[in-house]
Design a protein around this motif. Structure first.
Motif, PDB file in Angstrom:
ATOM      1  N   CYS A   1       0.825  -1.211   0.000  1.00 57.82           N
ATOM      2  CA  CYS A   1       0.000   0.000   0.000  1.00 57.82           C
ATOM      3  C   CYS A   1       0.859   1.261   0.000  1.00 57.82           C
ATOM      4  O   CYS A   1       0.598   2.201  -0.741  1.00 57.82           O
ATOM      5  CB  CYS A   1      -0.953  -0.005   1.180  1.00 57.82           C
ATOM      6  SG  CYS A   1      -0.171  -0.148   2.800  1.00 57.82           S
ATOM      7  N   ALA A   2       1.891   1.271   0.819  1.00 54.84           N
ATOM      8  CA  ALA A   2       2.772   2.433   0.903  1.00 54.84           C
ATOM      9  C   ALA A   2       3.564   2.630  -0.386  1.00 54.84           C
ATOM     10  O   ALA A   2       3.885   3.761  -0.751  1.00 54.84           O
ATOM     11  CB  ALA A   2       3.711   2.298   2.093  1.00 54.84           C
ATOM     12  N   LEU A   3       3.858   1.551  -1.076  1.00 55.71           N
ATOM     13  CA  LEU A   3       4.558   1.652  -2.358  1.00 55.71           C
ATOM     14  C   LEU A   3       3.641   2.194  -3.455  1.00 55.71           C
ATOM     15  O   LEU A   3       4.053   3.017  -4.260  1.00 55.71           O
ATOM     16  CB  LEU A   3       5.098   0.289  -2.786  1.00 55.71           C
ATOM     17  CG  LEU A   3       6.282  -0.237  -1.996  1.00 55.71           C
ATOM     18  CD1 LEU A   3       6.581  -1.673  -2.396  1.00 55.71           C
ATOM     19  CD2 LEU A   3       7.504   0.637  -2.222  1.00 55.71           C
ATOM     20  N   LEU A   4       2.402   1.734  -3.465  1.00 58.39           N
ATOM     21  CA  LEU A   4       1.472   2.118  -4.523  1.00 58.39           C
ATOM     22  C   LEU A   4       0.826   3.486  -4.307  1.00 58.39           C
ATOM     23  O   LEU A   4       0.526   4.180  -5.274  1.00 58.39           O
ATOM     24  CB  LEU A   4       0.378   1.061  -4.663  1.00 58.39           C
ATOM     25  CG  LEU A   4       0.843  -0.283  -5.206  1.00 58.39           C
ATOM     26  CD1 LEU A   4      -0.256  -1.322  -5.059  1.00 58.39           C
ATOM     27  CD2 LEU A   4       1.264  -0.147  -6.662  1.00 58.39           C
ATOM     28  N   ALA A   5       0.592   3.852  -3.059  1.00 61.11           N
ATOM     29  CA  ALA A   5      -0.088   5.122  -2.762  1.00 61.11           C
ATOM     30  C   ALA A   5       0.540   5.773  -1.527  1.00 61.11           C
ATOM     31  O   ALA A   5      -0.078   5.861  -0.468  1.00 61.11           O
ATOM     32  CB  ALA A   5      -1.580   4.882  -2.550  1.00 61.11           C
ATOM     33  N   PRO A   6       1.768   6.251  -1.648  1.00 67.02           N
ATOM     34  CA  PRO A   6       2.475   6.799  -0.486  1.00 67.02           C
ATOM     35  C   PRO A   6       1.854   8.065   0.096  1.00 67.02           C
ATOM     36  O   PRO A   6       2.145   8.422   1.230  1.00 67.02           O
ATOM     37  CB  PRO A   6       3.884   7.054  -1.011  1.00 67.02           C
ATOM     38  CG  PRO A   6       3.732   7.192  -2.491  1.00 67.02           C
ATOM     39  CD  PRO A   6       2.585   6.288  -2.860  1.00 67.02           C
ATOM     40  N   GLU A   7       0.991   8.733  -0.656  1.00 71.99           N
ATOM     41  CA  GLU A   7       0.321   9.920  -0.149  1.00 71.99           C
ATOM     42  C   GLU A   7      -0.851   9.549   0.760  1.00 71.99           C
ATOM     43  O   GLU A   7      -1.367  10.380   1.492  1.00 71.99           O
ATOM     44  CB  GLU A   7      -0.214  10.791  -1.303  1.00 71.99           C
ATOM     45  CG  GLU A   7       0.835  11.223  -2.284  1.00 71.99           C
ATOM     46  CD  GLU A   7       1.091  10.189  -3.383  1.00 71.99           C
ATOM     47  OE1 GLU A   7       0.483   9.092  -3.353  1.00 71.99           O
ATOM     48  OE2 GLU A   7       1.906  10.463  -4.264  1.00 71.99           O
ATOM     49  N   VAL A   8      -1.258   8.274   0.699  1.00 70.87           N
ATOM     50  CA  VAL A   8      -2.428   7.810   1.438  1.00 70.87           C
ATOM     51  C   VAL A   8      -2.053   6.839   2.557  1.00 70.87           C
ATOM     52  O   VAL A   8      -2.657   6.847   3.617  1.00 70.87           O
ATOM     53  CB  VAL A   8      -3.440   7.149   0.473  1.00 70.87           C
ATOM     54  CG1 VAL A   8      -4.661   6.625   1.219  1.00 70.87           C
ATOM     55  CG2 VAL A   8      -3.856   8.139  -0.617  1.00 70.87           C
TER      56      VAL A   8
ATOM     57  N   VAL B   1      -7.604  12.164  -7.877  1.00 68.38           N
ATOM     58  CA  VAL B   1      -6.393  11.850  -8.636  1.00 68.38           C
ATOM     59  C   VAL B   1      -5.684  10.608  -8.072  1.00 68.38           C
ATOM     60  O   VAL B   1      -4.918   9.962  -8.774  1.00 68.38           O
ATOM     61  CB  VAL B   1      -5.455  13.083  -8.692  1.00 68.38           C
ATOM     62  CG1 VAL B   1      -4.881  13.389  -7.316  1.00 68.38           C
ATOM     63  CG2 VAL B   1      -4.362  12.898  -9.708  1.00 68.38           C
ATOM     64  N   ARG B   2      -5.952  10.253  -6.847  1.00 70.98           N
ATOM     65  CA  ARG B   2      -5.318   9.098  -6.208  1.00 70.98           C
ATOM     66  C   ARG B   2      -6.174   7.826  -6.280  1.00 70.98           C
ATOM     67  O   ARG B   2      -5.779   6.785  -5.792  1.00 70.98           O
ATOM     68  CB  ARG B   2      -5.026   9.410  -4.754  1.00 70.98           C
ATOM     69  CG  ARG B   2      -4.258  10.709  -4.583  1.00 70.98           C
ATOM     70  CD  ARG B   2      -3.207  10.657  -3.532  1.00 70.98           C
ATOM     71  NE  ARG B   2      -2.654  11.954  -3.207  1.00 70.98           N
ATOM     72  CZ  ARG B   2      -1.924  12.712  -3.991  1.00 70.98           C
ATOM     73  NH1 ARG B   2      -1.653  12.320  -5.203  1.00 70.98           N
ATOM     74  NH2 ARG B   2      -1.444  13.870  -3.597  1.00 70.98           N
ATOM     75  N   ARG B   3      -7.346   7.917  -6.886  1.00 63.89           N
ATOM     76  CA  ARG B   3      -8.298   6.801  -6.951  1.00 63.89           C
ATOM     77  C   ARG B   3      -7.659   5.503  -7.434  1.00 63.89           C
ATOM     78  O   ARG B   3      -7.760   4.467  -6.775  1.00 63.89           O
ATOM     79  CB  ARG B   3      -9.485   7.165  -7.843  1.00 63.89           C
ATOM     80  CG  ARG B   3     -10.483   6.026  -8.036  1.00 63.89           C
ATOM     81  CD  ARG B   3     -11.658   6.464  -8.906  1.00 63.89           C
ATOM     82  NE  ARG B   3     -12.502   7.395  -8.201  1.00 63.89           N
ATOM     83  CZ  ARG B   3     -13.545   7.036  -7.454  1.00 63.89           C
ATOM     84  NH1 ARG B   3     -13.863   5.777  -7.318  1.00 63.89           N
ATOM     85  NH2 ARG B   3     -14.262   7.951  -6.838  1.00 63.89           N
ATOM     86  N   ASP B   4      -7.023   5.522  -8.576  1.00 61.05           N
ATOM     87  CA  ASP B   4      -6.455   4.295  -9.141  1.00 61.05           C
ATOM     88  C   ASP B   4      -5.404   3.674  -8.226  1.00 61.05           C
ATOM     89  O   ASP B   4      -5.377   2.453  -8.042  1.00 61.05           O
ATOM     90  CB  ASP B   4      -5.857   4.546 -10.525  1.00 61.05           C
ATOM     91  CG  ASP B   4      -6.920   4.824 -11.585  1.00 61.05           C
ATOM     92  OD1 ASP B   4      -8.110   4.511 -11.345  1.00 61.05           O
ATOM     93  OD2 ASP B   4      -6.566   5.349 -12.648  1.00 61.05           O
ATOM     94  N   ALA B   5      -4.559   4.495  -7.639  1.00 63.69           N
ATOM     95  CA  ALA B   5      -3.510   3.983  -6.753  1.00 63.69           C
ATOM     96  C   ALA B   5      -4.108   3.384  -5.485  1.00 63.69           C
ATOM     97  O   ALA B   5      -3.664   2.321  -5.024  1.00 63.69           O
ATOM     98  CB  ALA B   5      -2.522   5.098  -6.400  1.00 63.69           C
ATOM     99  N   VAL B   6      -5.128   4.026  -4.927  1.00 64.45           N
ATOM    100  CA  VAL B   6      -5.771   3.516  -3.716  1.00 64.45           C
ATOM    101  C   VAL B   6      -6.469   2.191  -4.000  1.00 64.45           C
ATOM    102  O   VAL B   6      -6.347   1.229  -3.234  1.00 64.45           O
ATOM    103  CB  VAL B   6      -6.761   4.547  -3.139  1.00 64.45           C
ATOM    104  CG1 VAL B   6      -7.628   3.943  -2.062  1.00 64.45           C
ATOM    105  CG2 VAL B   6      -6.004   5.749  -2.609  1.00 64.45           C
ATOM    106  N   LEU B   7      -7.188   2.122  -5.107  1.00 66.04           N
ATOM    107  CA  LEU B   7      -7.873   0.883  -5.459  1.00 66.04           C
ATOM    108  C   LEU B   7      -6.879  -0.242  -5.730  1.00 66.04           C
ATOM    109  O   LEU B   7      -7.115  -1.394  -5.343  1.00 66.04           O
ATOM    110  CB  LEU B   7      -8.793   1.104  -6.662  1.00 66.04           C
ATOM    111  CG  LEU B   7      -9.971   2.050  -6.410  1.00 66.04           C
ATOM    112  CD1 LEU B   7     -10.769   2.253  -7.681  1.00 66.04           C
ATOM    113  CD2 LEU B   7     -10.847   1.553  -5.281  1.00 66.04           C
ATOM    114  N   ALA B   8      -5.771   0.078  -6.362  1.00 64.64           N
ATOM    115  CA  ALA B   8      -4.731  -0.932  -6.600  1.00 64.64           C
ATOM    116  C   ALA B   8      -4.142  -1.418  -5.282  1.00 64.64           C
ATOM    117  O   ALA B   8      -3.908  -2.620  -5.100  1.00 64.64           O
ATOM    118  CB  ALA B   8      -3.634  -0.365  -7.499  1.00 64.64           C
TER     119      ALA B   8
END
Length: 69
Positions: A19-26, A46-53
């Motif tokens: 999770c931290a690798l894919l969406a470090p802002e979240v 803008v972070r939707r795809d990264a969070v879902l991944a």
């Protein structure tokens, strides 16, 4: 689209860090336990795809996302 709402469960977390690798802002990881730390429970569109991944790839199922439809 709906506003994303993210929840995490550090007890379920296996500490893989995906999770931290894919969406470090979240997501981040606790320095001592290595478990998930939620930085932003309502991330920007803008972070939707990264969070879902991140949620999809979480091996422990420790991330839940509402408003993804």
């Amino acid at each position: 689209m709906n506003q994303l709402r993210v929840e995490t469960d550090p007890v379920l977390c296996a500490g893989s860090g995906m999770c931290a690798l894919l969406a470090p802002e979240v997501f981040d990881q606790d320095e001592e336990e290595g478990t998930v730390v939620l930085i932003d429970d309502r991330p920007a569109e803008v972070r939707r795809d990264a969070v879902l991944a991140a949620a999809e790839r979480c091996p422990a199922g420790a991330i839940r996302v509402a408003g993804a439809d």
